[in-house]
Each structure stands twice: as structure tokens, then as C-alpha cells.
Design a protein around this motif. Structure first.
Motif, short mmCIF file in Angstrom:
data_model
loop_
_atom_site.label_atom_id
_atom_site.label_comp_id
_atom_site.label_asym_id
_atom_site.label_seq_id
_atom_site.Cartn_x
_atom_site.Cartn_y
_atom_site.Cartn_z
N GLU A 98 0.85 -1.19 0.00
CA GLU A 98 0.00 0.00 0.00
C GLU A 98 0.89 1.24 0.00
OE1 GLU A 98 -2.99 1.98 3.17
OE2 GLU A 98 -3.13 -0.18 2.89
N HIS A 99 0.59 2.19 -0.85
CA HIS A 99 1.40 3.39 -0.97
C HIS A 99 0.62 4.60 -0.46
CE1 HIS A 99 4.41 1.22 -3.22
NE2 HIS A 99 3.47 0.73 -3.99
N ALA A 100 1.34 5.53 0.16
CA ALA A 100 0.72 6.74 0.69
C ALA A 100 0.21 7.61 -0.45
CB ALA A 100 1.75 7.51 1.52
N ARG A 101 -0.91 8.26 -0.21
CA ARG A 101 -1.52 9.14 -1.21
C ARG A 101 -1.76 10.50 -0.57
NH1 ARG A 101 -1.73 6.72 -6.17
NH2 ARG A 101 -1.98 4.49 -5.94
N ASP A 102 -1.69 11.54 -1.39
CA ASP A 102 -1.98 12.88 -0.89
C ASP A 102 -3.49 13.11 -0.94
OD1 ASP A 102 -2.65 13.50 -3.51
OD2 ASP A 102 -0.88 14.74 -3.87
N GLU A 103 -3.91 14.33 -0.63
CA GLU A 103 -5.35 14.64 -0.57
C GLU A 103 -6.04 14.53 -1.93
OE1 GLU A 103 -3.08 18.48 -1.11
OE2 GLU A 103 -2.92 16.80 0.27
N HIS A 104 -5.29 14.48 -3.01
CA HIS A 104 -5.87 14.36 -4.36
C HIS A 104 -5.79 12.93 -4.89
CE1 HIS A 104 -6.04 18.69 -4.39
NE2 HIS A 104 -4.74 18.76 -4.14
N GLY A 105 -5.38 12.01 -4.05
CA GLY A 105 -5.28 10.62 -4.48
C GLY A 105 -4.00 10.30 -5.23
N ASP B 47 2.05 10.14 -2.59
CA ASP B 47 2.71 11.11 -1.71
C ASP B 47 4.22 10.92 -1.86
OD1 ASP B 47 3.82 12.61 0.33
OD2 ASP B 47 2.34 11.99 1.82
N LEU B 48 4.84 11.82 -2.63
CA LEU B 48 6.27 11.68 -2.93
C LEU B 48 7.14 11.77 -1.69
CD1 LEU B 48 6.56 13.61 -6.31
CD2 LEU B 48 6.36 11.16 -5.91
N ASP B 49 6.77 12.63 -0.75
CA ASP B 49 7.55 12.73 0.48
C ASP B 49 7.54 11.41 1.25
OD1 ASP B 49 8.35 15.36 0.07
OD2 ASP B 49 6.60 16.19 1.11
N ALA B 50 6.36 10.79 1.33
CA ALA B 50 6.25 9.51 2.02
C ALA B 50 7.03 8.43 1.29
CB ALA B 50 4.79 9.10 2.17
N LEU B 51 6.99 8.45 -0.04
CA LEU B 51 7.73 7.46 -0.82
C LEU B 51 9.24 7.66 -0.66
CD1 LEU B 51 5.61 7.34 -4.10
CD2 LEU B 51 5.80 5.57 -2.34
N LEU B 52 9.69 8.91 -0.63
CA LEU B 52 11.11 9.18 -0.41
C LEU B 52 11.55 8.73 0.98
CD1 LEU B 52 11.53 12.67 -2.13
CD2 LEU B 52 12.53 10.49 -2.85
N GLU B 53 10.71 8.97 1.97
CA GLU B 53 11.03 8.52 3.33
C GLU B 53 11.10 7.00 3.39
OE1 GLU B 53 12.17 8.28 7.15
OE2 GLU B 53 12.19 10.05 5.86
N GLN B 54 10.18 6.33 2.72
CA GLN B 54 10.19 4.87 2.68
C GLN B 54 11.48 4.38 2.00
OE1 GLN B 54 6.97 3.12 0.45
NE2 GLN B 54 7.20 1.15 1.45
N ALA B 55 11.90 5.03 0.93
CA ALA B 55 13.14 4.67 0.24
C ALA B 55 14.35 4.89 1.15
CB ALA B 55 13.28 5.47 -1.05
N ARG B 56 14.35 5.99 1.90
CA ARG B 56 15.45 6.26 2.84
C ARG B 56 15.51 5.18 3.91
NH1 ARG B 56 14.54 11.79 1.70
NH2 ARG B 56 12.77 11.96 3.09
N GLN B 57 14.36 4.80 4.45
CA GLN B 57 14.33 3.76 5.47
C GLN B 57 14.82 2.42 4.92
OE1 GLN B 57 10.37 3.72 7.07
NE2 GLN B 57 10.62 5.69 8.11
N LEU B 58 14.41 2.10 3.71
CA LEU B 58 14.82 0.86 3.08
C LEU B 58 16.33 0.85 2.85
CD1 LEU B 58 13.90 -1.83 1.87
CD2 LEU B 58 13.56 -0.65 -0.30
N THR B 59 16.86 1.96 2.36
CA THR B 59 18.31 2.07 2.14
C THR B 59 19.05 1.94 3.46
OG1 THR B 59 17.97 3.48 0.21
CG2 THR B 59 20.14 3.57 1.27
N HIS B 60 18.56 2.61 4.49
CA HIS B 60 19.19 2.52 5.81
C HIS B 60 19.16 1.07 6.32
CE1 HIS B 60 20.50 3.64 9.79
NE2 HIS B 60 19.47 2.99 10.29
N GLY B 61 18.04 0.39 6.12
CA GLY B 61 17.92 -0.99 6.56
C GLY B 61 18.91 -1.91 5.85
N PHE B 62 19.05 -1.73 4.54
CA PHE B 62 20.00 -2.55 3.78
C PHE B 62 21.43 -2.27 4.23
CE2 PHE B 62 16.77 -3.31 0.37
CZ PHE B 62 16.85 -4.69 0.39
N LEU B 63 21.77 -1.00 4.43
CA LEU B 63 23.12 -0.67 4.87
C LEU B 63 23.40 -1.25 6.25
CD1 LEU B 63 23.40 3.02 3.61
CD2 LEU B 63 24.51 0.98 2.66
#
Length: 109
Positions: free
Chosen positions: A5-12, A15-31
Motif C-alpha cells: 500500500e502506498h501513501a496518497r496525498d489529498e488528491h489521491g 505522496d512523494l515525500d512519504a515514498l522518499l522517506e520509505q526509500a530512505r528507510q529501506l536504504t538505511h535498513g539494507f546498509l
């Protein structure tokens, strides 16, 4: 948020900020998962403990112990098989530990 499930903004829209944060967390986890201590070792045993192999986290054979009982010059083929078995078991333990470190990192993709 459920897996897949992916985050969505008020327009459906995504949510790029949420996706970027998820990518940062994933990268941190792999490292973090890749930071296996260099001195971590894994042991494999064969022939009822007559042969013991120890490999590093990187899979390099660090130590091989062969009981004098297993060192029969008339049965070198059996000894070779035991050494291979012990090394394979040690590599299997190292691979399982690595897999366990990465488990769960990709389930949210």
C-alpha cells in the motif's frame, strides 16, 4: 500502512515525500544489514564431530579441525567428503544468518 500500500496525498496522487522517506528507510535498513561484524564466524560439523570447519561472515574458510581418528590414510576419500560437508554446513549457517538479517526489509515494497 499495509504491505504493498502506498501513501496518497489529498488528491489521491502518490505522496512523494512519504515514498522518499520509505526509500530512505529501506536504504538505511539494507546498509545496516550489510554491517555484519568482520569477526563473526560460522561453524559446520561432519562425521559426528570428527571434522569441524569455521568460515568468516564473508565465507572464507578460517579454520579446519580434523580429528586424528578421521585421518586414516586408507580412507582419504571419506575424509575429503567430510571436509566438504563441514565447509558446506558452515557456509549454509553463514548464508542463513545473512538471510535473517535481510528478512523483512523488502516486504513493504
Amino acid at each position: 500502512m499495509a504491505a504493498g500500500e502506498h501513501a496518497r496525498d489529498e488528491h489521491g496522487q502518490p505522496d512523494l515525500d512519504a515514498l522518499l522517506e520509505q526509500a530512505r528507510q529501506l536504504t538505511h535498513g539494507f546498509l545496516a544489514a550489510q554491517q555484519t561484524p568482520a569477526d563473526k564466524e560460522f561453524t559446520g560439523v561432519a562425521s559426528g564431530g570428527l571434522v569441524t570447519a569455521t568460515v568468516s561472515a564473508a565465507g572464507r574458510l578460517e579454520h579446519l579441525e580434523i580429528s586424528p581418528v578421521a585421518a586414516d590414510p586408507d580412507h582419504t576419500e571419506a575424509l575429503a567428503d567430510s571436509v566438504l560437508t563441514a565447509v558446506r554446513h558452515a557456509h549454509g549457517a553463514a548464508a542463513a544468518a545473512l538471510q535473517a538479517r535481510f528478512a523483512g526489509l523488502t516486504e513493504h515494497l
